[in-house]
Design a protein around this motif. Structure first.
Motif, PDB file in Angstrom:
ATOM      1  N   ALA A 146       0.830  -1.210   0.000  1.00  0.00           N
ATOM      2  CA  ALA A 146       0.000   0.000   0.000  1.00  0.00           C
ATOM      3  C   ALA A 146       0.864   1.260   0.000  1.00  0.00           C
ATOM      4  N   ALA A 147       1.981   1.234   0.742  1.00  0.00           N
ATOM      5  CA  ALA A 147       2.875   2.394   0.766  1.00  0.00           C
ATOM      6  C   ALA A 147       3.521   2.611  -0.596  1.00  0.00           C
ATOM      7  N   VAL A 148       3.930   1.522  -1.244  1.00  0.00           N
ATOM      8  CA  VAL A 148       4.530   1.635  -2.573  1.00  0.00           C
ATOM      9  C   VAL A 148       3.507   2.173  -3.563  1.00  0.00           C
ATOM     10  N   ARG A 149       2.251   1.755  -3.423  1.00  0.00           N
ATOM     11  CA  ARG A 149       1.216   2.267  -4.323  1.00  0.00           C
ATOM     12  C   ARG A 149       1.036   3.775  -4.152  1.00  0.00           C
ATOM     13  N   ARG A 150       1.097   4.266  -2.912  1.00  0.00           N
ATOM     14  CA  ARG A 150       0.988   5.710  -2.696  1.00  0.00           C
ATOM     15  C   ARG A 150       2.128   6.439  -3.398  1.00  0.00           C
ATOM     16  N   LEU A 151       3.313   5.868  -3.335  1.00  0.00           N
ATOM     17  CA  LEU A 151       4.448   6.475  -4.024  1.00  0.00           C
ATOM     18  C   LEU A 151       4.216   6.492  -5.529  1.00  0.00           C
ATOM     19  N   HIS A 152       3.788   5.355  -6.079  1.00  0.00           N
ATOM     20  CA  HIS A 152       3.598   5.260  -7.529  1.00  0.00           C
ATOM     21  C   HIS A 152       2.450   6.137  -8.033  1.00  0.00           C
TER      22      HIS A 152
ATOM     23  N   HIS B 174      12.335 -13.521  -2.851  1.00  0.00           N
ATOM     24  CA  HIS B 174      11.218 -13.741  -1.917  1.00  0.00           C
ATOM     25  C   HIS B 174       9.910 -13.841  -2.700  1.00  0.00           C
ATOM     26  N   GLU B 175       9.916 -14.689  -3.711  1.00  0.00           N
ATOM     27  CA  GLU B 175       8.737 -14.832  -4.562  1.00  0.00           C
ATOM     28  C   GLU B 175       7.500 -15.204  -3.761  1.00  0.00           C
ATOM     29  N   GLU B 176       7.705 -15.929  -2.668  1.00  0.00           N
ATOM     30  CA  GLU B 176       6.573 -16.368  -1.850  1.00  0.00           C
ATOM     31  C   GLU B 176       5.840 -15.202  -1.197  1.00  0.00           C
ATOM     32  N   ARG B 177       6.429 -14.010  -1.193  1.00  0.00           N
ATOM     33  CA  ARG B 177       5.812 -12.834  -0.575  1.00  0.00           C
ATOM     34  C   ARG B 177       5.109 -11.943  -1.592  1.00  0.00           C
ATOM     35  N   LEU B 178       5.158 -12.305  -2.860  1.00  0.00           N
ATOM     36  CA  LEU B 178       4.573 -11.440  -3.886  1.00  0.00           C
ATOM     37  C   LEU B 178       3.070 -11.269  -3.693  1.00  0.00           C
ATOM     38  N   ASP B 179       2.357 -12.332  -3.388  1.00  0.00           N
ATOM     39  CA  ASP B 179       0.902 -12.225  -3.190  1.00  0.00           C
ATOM     40  C   ASP B 179       0.567 -11.254  -2.065  1.00  0.00           C
ATOM     41  N   ASP B 180       1.312 -11.348  -0.939  1.00  0.00           N
ATOM     42  CA  ASP B 180       1.063 -10.433   0.184  1.00  0.00           C
ATOM     43  C   ASP B 180       1.304  -8.989  -0.238  1.00  0.00           C
ATOM     44  N   LEU B 181       2.409  -8.753  -0.952  1.00  0.00           N
ATOM     45  CA  LEU B 181       2.728  -7.394  -1.388  1.00  0.00           C
ATOM     46  C   LEU B 181       1.641  -6.842  -2.297  1.00  0.00           C
ATOM     47  N   LEU B 182       1.185  -7.658  -3.251  1.00  0.00           N
ATOM     48  CA  LEU B 182       0.184  -7.189  -4.215  1.00  0.00           C
ATOM     49  C   LEU B 182      -1.197  -7.061  -3.587  1.00  0.00           C
ATOM     50  N   ASP B 183      -1.463  -7.802  -2.495  1.00  0.00           N
ATOM     51  CA  ASP B 183      -2.725  -7.601  -1.775  1.00  0.00           C
ATOM     52  C   ASP B 183      -2.844  -6.159  -1.307  1.00  0.00           C
ATOM     53  N   GLY B 184      -1.734  -5.572  -0.874  1.00  0.00           N
ATOM     54  CA  GLY B 184      -1.747  -4.183  -0.437  1.00  0.00           C
ATOM     55  C   GLY B 184      -1.612  -3.204  -1.578  1.00  0.00           C
ATOM     56  N   TYR B 185      -0.900  -3.610  -2.625  1.00  0.00           N
ATOM     57  CA  TYR B 185      -0.640  -2.703  -3.744  1.00  0.00           C
ATOM     58  C   TYR B 185      -1.901  -2.421  -4.548  1.00  0.00           C
ATOM     59  N   GLY B 186      -2.722  -3.453  -4.732  1.00  0.00           N
ATOM     60  CA  GLY B 186      -3.970  -3.260  -5.474  1.00  0.00           C
ATOM     61  C   GLY B 186      -3.822  -3.578  -6.951  1.00  0.00           C
ATOM     62  N   PRO B 187      -4.799  -3.174  -7.758  1.00  0.00           N
ATOM     63  CA  PRO B 187      -4.826  -3.565  -9.174  1.00  0.00           C
ATOM     64  C   PRO B 187      -3.725  -2.897  -9.989  1.00  0.00           C
TER      65      PRO B 187
END
Length: 257
Positions: free
Chosen positions: A86-92, A189-202
């Motif tokens: 979610a924080a990265v999405r705010r930056l982007h 850390h490919e196993e963490r991609l789903d968690d990261l994208l859950d916060g990042y959004g579409p």
């Protein structure tokens, strides 16, 4: 204060910790200037700039602990990874900073140059380098730039519980490919991609993220070797390249059956 801690030291940059103060000495003073400007613009928690006198930047320590370390399982929770997304999405989503990014042609030229060096020095088998160069091509597509961190390693994101409390090392920030930030965070850390994208959004493109895993690992390996780091440590860049090549090779074999 009992001692001075050397956090990192190589020919391009030295970072010292003196109590709760970090002193960054950079061979290229413009990088510390970019860092100061980027932190002022970024809509995420950043360190406090105590003073800046090029080539030295003094910043306050951020609270919390790093999201993880390359080559080791991340101790952070799924919720902390989602908060990072979610924080990265705010930056982007923030307005572009007013300085130029790296041109796509320059990225391509650097990639080809680094692949040639890896082949010349037999760092990896030619088929591993070739398969990853093919994978990396997907990252070299035209795309609208966004405000990116540019070096968003998981050691540069600090969390406290499930909250992001600091993002450090902004010297590579500027207009760029948002998928590169997401790939850098999840490299190894490919196993963490789903968690990261859950916060990042579409809007995230998993194929391009995977392409950036290959591209970043190919481009970074020589620099790491020449500056005293080990990209062949378990879970690090050369392991990532081998894993990507195995997956690509298995996919090609599966397609011919």
């Amino acid at each position: 204060m009992d001692e001075i801690e050397i956090v990192v030291a190589h020919r391009q940059r030295t970072t010292l910790r003196v109590g709760d103060l970090f002193l960054k000495v950079d061979a290229h003073p413009t990088r510390t200037a970019v860092e100061v400007r980027a932190m002022a613009l970024a809509p995420v928690p950043t360190p406090t700039v105590v003073w800046h006198q090029p080539p030295v930047l003094a910043i306050a320590a951020v609270p919390g602990r790093a999201l993880g370390v390359l080559g080791e399982p991340s101790p952070a929770s799924s919720a902390a990874w989602a908060a990072t997304g979610a924080a990265v999405r705010r930056l982007h989503d923030a307005p572009l900073p007013p300085w130029p990014g790296v041109a796509l042609d320059d990225v391509r030229a650097e990639l080809d140059r680094e692949c040639a060096w890896l082949l010349e020095h037999a760092v990896l088998p030619a088929d591993v380098i070739g398969l990853n160069r093919d994978i990396a091509e997907a990252a070299l597509r035209p795309r609208p730039p966004t405000f990116v961190h540019g070096d968003l390693q998981l050691t540069h994101v600090f969390v406290e519980g499930d909250e992001v409390v600091g993002v450090i090392d902004w010297s590579e920030a500027g207009p760029g490919d948002p998928m590169a930030d997401l790939a850098t965070l999840t490299l190894g850390h490919e196993e963490r991609l789903d968690d990261l994208l859950d916060g990042y959004g579409p809007g995230a493109d998993r194929d391009v993220i995977r392409a950036w895993w290959s591209l970043r690992s190919l481009v970074a390996s020589r620099w790491l070797i020449e500056h005293g780091f080990d990209p062949d440590a378990p879970g690090c860049e050369l392991d990532v390249l081998r894993a990507r090549a195995r997956e690509a090779g298995d996919g090609r074999q599966g397609g011919t059956r």
